[in-house]
Motif scaffolding. Sequence first.
Motif, PDB file in Angstrom:
ATOM      1  N   LEU A 140       0.821  -1.215   0.000  1.00 31.06           N
ATOM      2  CA  LEU A 140       0.000   0.000   0.000  1.00 31.06           C
ATOM      3  C   LEU A 140       0.850   1.257   0.000  1.00 31.06           C
ATOM      4  CD1 LEU A 140      -2.648  -1.231   2.574  1.00 31.06           C
ATOM      5  CD2 LEU A 140      -2.981  -0.982   0.114  1.00 31.06           C
ATOM      6  N   GLY A 141       2.163   1.101  -0.070  1.00 35.59           N
ATOM      7  CA  GLY A 141       3.056   2.245  -0.187  1.00 35.59           C
ATOM      8  C   GLY A 141       3.637   2.750   1.121  1.00 35.59           C
ATOM      9  N   TYR A 142       3.420   2.045   2.208  1.00 36.00           N
ATOM     10  CA  TYR A 142       3.923   2.513   3.497  1.00 36.00           C
ATOM     11  C   TYR A 142       5.367   2.073   3.731  1.00 36.00           C
ATOM     12  CZ  TYR A 142      -0.952   3.466   4.743  1.00 36.00           C
ATOM     13  OH  TYR A 142      -2.234   3.948   4.773  1.00 36.00           O
ATOM     14  N   THR A 143       6.092   2.925   4.440  1.00 36.57           N
ATOM     15  CA  THR A 143       7.346   2.513   5.046  1.00 36.57           C
ATOM     16  C   THR A 143       6.997   1.844   6.368  1.00 36.57           C
ATOM     17  OG1 THR A 143       8.569   4.348   4.060  1.00 36.57           O
ATOM     18  CG2 THR A 143       9.551   3.285   5.991  1.00 36.57           C
ATOM     19  N   VAL A 144       7.494   0.637   6.578  1.00 38.31           N
ATOM     20  CA  VAL A 144       7.115  -0.152   7.751  1.00 38.31           C
ATOM     21  C   VAL A 144       8.321  -0.330   8.661  1.00 38.31           C
ATOM     22  CG1 VAL A 144       6.232  -2.370   8.566  1.00 38.31           C
ATOM     23  CG2 VAL A 144       5.341  -1.369   6.452  1.00 38.31           C
ATOM     24  N   GLU A 145       8.157   0.051   9.920  1.00 40.87           N
ATOM     25  CA  GLU A 145       9.180  -0.185  10.940  1.00 40.87           C
ATOM     26  C   GLU A 145       8.599  -1.124  11.986  1.00 40.87           C
ATOM     27  OE1 GLU A 145      10.588   3.440  12.611  1.00 40.87           O
ATOM     28  OE2 GLU A 145      11.097   4.332  10.668  1.00 40.87           O
ATOM     29  N   LEU A 146       9.333  -2.188  12.289  1.00 40.51           N
ATOM     30  CA  LEU A 146       8.853  -3.197  13.233  1.00 40.51           C
ATOM     31  C   LEU A 146       9.916  -3.476  14.293  1.00 40.51           C
ATOM     32  CD1 LEU A 146       7.282  -5.710  10.703  1.00 40.51           C
ATOM     33  CD2 LEU A 146       6.031  -4.476  12.465  1.00 40.51           C
ATOM     34  N   PRO A 162       4.778 -13.476  19.771  1.00 41.12           N
ATOM     35  CA  PRO A 162       4.111 -13.130  18.504  1.00 41.12           C
ATOM     36  C   PRO A 162       3.724 -11.655  18.441  1.00 41.12           C
ATOM     37  CG  PRO A 162       2.548 -14.179  19.973  1.00 41.12           C
ATOM     38  CD  PRO A 162       3.868 -14.177  20.697  1.00 41.12           C
ATOM     39  N   TYR A 163       4.286 -10.813  19.330  1.00 44.44           N
ATOM     40  CA  TYR A 163       3.879  -9.413  19.419  1.00 44.44           C
ATOM     41  C   TYR A 163       4.957  -8.493  18.847  1.00 44.44           C
ATOM     42  CZ  TYR A 163       0.479 -11.459  22.568  1.00 44.44           C
ATOM     43  OH  TYR A 163      -0.514 -12.238  23.085  1.00 44.44           O
ATOM     44  N   TRP A 164       4.469  -7.414  18.215  1.00 44.76           N
ATOM     45  CA  TRP A 164       5.357  -6.472  17.532  1.00 44.76           C
ATOM     46  C   TRP A 164       4.915  -5.041  17.807  1.00 44.76           C
ATOM     47  CZ3 TRP A 164       9.360  -8.309  14.329  1.00 44.76           C
ATOM     48  CH2 TRP A 164       9.349  -9.690  14.111  1.00 44.76           C
ATOM     49  N   ARG A 165       5.892  -4.146  17.841  1.00 43.20           N
ATOM     50  CA  ARG A 165       5.600  -2.711  17.805  1.00 43.20           C
ATOM     51  C   ARG A 165       5.658  -2.284  16.347  1.00 43.20           C
ATOM     52  NH1 ARG A 165       5.856   1.776  21.140  1.00 43.20           N
ATOM     53  NH2 ARG A 165       6.562   0.468  22.874  1.00 43.20           N
ATOM     54  N   LEU A 166       4.599  -1.657  15.869  1.00 43.34           N
ATOM     55  CA  LEU A 166       4.468  -1.304  14.450  1.00 43.34           C
ATOM     56  C   LEU A 166       4.404   0.196  14.268  1.00 43.34           C
ATOM     57  CD1 LEU A 166       3.702  -1.877  11.406  1.00 43.34           C
ATOM     58  CD2 LEU A 166       1.321  -1.966  12.190  1.00 43.34           C
ATOM     59  N   ARG A 167       5.144   0.674  13.305  1.00 44.30           N
ATOM     60  CA  ARG A 167       5.038   2.071  12.877  1.00 44.30           C
ATOM     61  C   ARG A 167       5.029   2.092  11.361  1.00 44.30           C
ATOM     62  NH1 ARG A 167       8.468   5.776  10.873  1.00 44.30           N
ATOM     63  NH2 ARG A 167       7.946   7.973  11.147  1.00 44.30           N
ATOM     64  N   ILE A 168       4.011   2.708  10.779  1.00 41.76           N
ATOM     65  CA  ILE A 168       3.940   2.856   9.324  1.00 41.76           C
ATOM     66  C   ILE A 168       3.876   4.342   8.991  1.00 41.76           C
ATOM     67  CG2 ILE A 168       2.840   0.620   8.955  1.00 41.76           C
ATOM     68  CD1 ILE A 168       0.172   2.082   8.582  1.00 41.76           C
ATOM     69  N   ALA A 169       4.447   4.694   7.856  1.00 44.72           N
ATOM     70  CA  ALA A 169       4.451   6.087   7.421  1.00 44.72           C
ATOM     71  C   ALA A 169       4.259   6.137   5.915  1.00 44.72           C
ATOM     72  CB  ALA A 169       5.760   6.776   7.811  1.00 44.72           C
ATOM     73  N   GLY A 170       3.505   7.130   5.464  1.00 44.91           N
ATOM     74  CA  GLY A 170       3.281   7.288   4.040  1.00 44.91           C
ATOM     75  C   GLY A 170       2.573   8.592   3.747  1.00 44.91           C
ATOM     76  N   CYS A 171       2.525   8.937   2.490  1.00 42.97           N
ATOM     77  CA  CYS A 171       1.798  10.131   2.059  1.00 42.97           C
ATOM     78  C   CYS A 171       0.454   9.665   1.494  1.00 42.97           C
ATOM     79  CB  CYS A 171       2.601  10.893   1.004  1.00 42.97           C
ATOM     80  SG  CYS A 171       1.938  12.539   0.619  1.00 42.97           S
TER      81      CYS A 171
END
Length: 466
Positions: A140-146, A162-171
């Motif tokens: 979907l065009g996001y930059t994904v940081e995990l 099975p747990y993650w910290r998620l950060r997505i960024a996009g325009c």
Amino acid sequence: MLLNLSTTHEPATDLGYLLAKHPQKLQSFELAFGRAHVFYPQADARRCTASLLLDIDPVGLVRGRGDGSEGPLAQYVNDRPYAASSFLAVAIARVYRSALSGASAGREALAQTAIPLEAEVPVLRARGGEEAIRRCFEPLGYTVELAPLALDARFPEWGASPYWRLRIAGCVRLRELLSHLYVLLPAIDGDKHYFVGDDEVDKLVAKAGDWLAAHPQRDWIANRYLKRRRSLVRSALARLLDAEEDDVDRAEQAREAAEEAIERPLSLNEQRMGSVLSVLRQSGARSIVDLGCGEGRLLGLLLKEKQFERILGVDVSLRALDVAADRLHLDRLPPSQRERLQLVQGALTYRDRRLEGFDAACAVEVIEHMDPPRLPAFERNVFEFARPRLVVVTTPNAEYNANFADLPAGKLRHPDHRFEWTRAEFAAWAEAVAARRGYGLRLLPVGPLDPALGAPTQMALFTRDA
């Protein structure tokens, strides 16, 4: 449970208009399962962050559930108050309703404009691991940081959680970001706190109709979002693709039949299954895990052999598992037979304790469906963690493809194959795996042998001492 939405679009405080939530106020909302609060930890012209915090009562979630229910809601101690899930999706739809619809009083043009946006989810459960999360958001065009979250930092030997910290960024437009989160967070989590019926198909089509049809993980997302209810998934896919449900099934079957049509004149699948079954019989194995079991062809043969007392079929495709269950008539098997066989959904590139404790593991025409960078993870999962006494791996021999008249030069046998190896390439990989993991190795041909090109299928037998 927390969701942070941020923007650096200036003036960043316009995020308050887009969300219809004033940055200088704390707002609270009553929900069926608790309360939701919206507040702004940062709100200035250059950066603005809106936090949606859910306060869920874990005792209230299970009170009165005396029906023998299983799953995360069946116990007082569970992760539902903390991990992003369908609870958060419901809160998004309720609290950010106007933003999700694309409306914004006073900032109508901005609501229809793509701006830099970020979303942070501190805790997200993903049994499919990092790969499942990335395959949902990156297309979907996001930059994904995990960042993986440990079960307990004091006890690293317990392994990963099975747990993650998620950060997505996009325009993107805000409504697009919210619709992606609304659909994908419950799909990745893999559970829902309410009954899934026909109205869930309507929700999925309404929220994801603009983007899900073209998503490369469309089927996986629809299956997970609709809790693997096959009739609902077929209905949703038909509506998303503007097709008849039978057309959806036929399209899936056509893709699966592509390789079979090429190999059918050689009866290669039958020879392959026969070769694998013969090796398993001779090994003396009593418990078998079929990695990437697909529609259950090998499982059906294993069930007929009394020698195999415990059989596990694993596949990432829920549709394939449904077909396997139908093919094997699981609902009609005698209890003694049914107890021997289990089907589970799982990714083969992440550690899965369900795969451990088996005498033998098979990966029949599986590795070529993986992206090459994922093969080391597959190797570690199978040969380091599961570590059966015998591992059987088969894969196409690319050299033999020249003998298939209907296969153009340079073309792979199946549209989902990521690669097809020559005999030398397969041997080099197998020898390196065996050396690294302490296994013996034997390479065998499967199918008619061409003096120059070898056999159409190549098989590796990895063995270790008990």
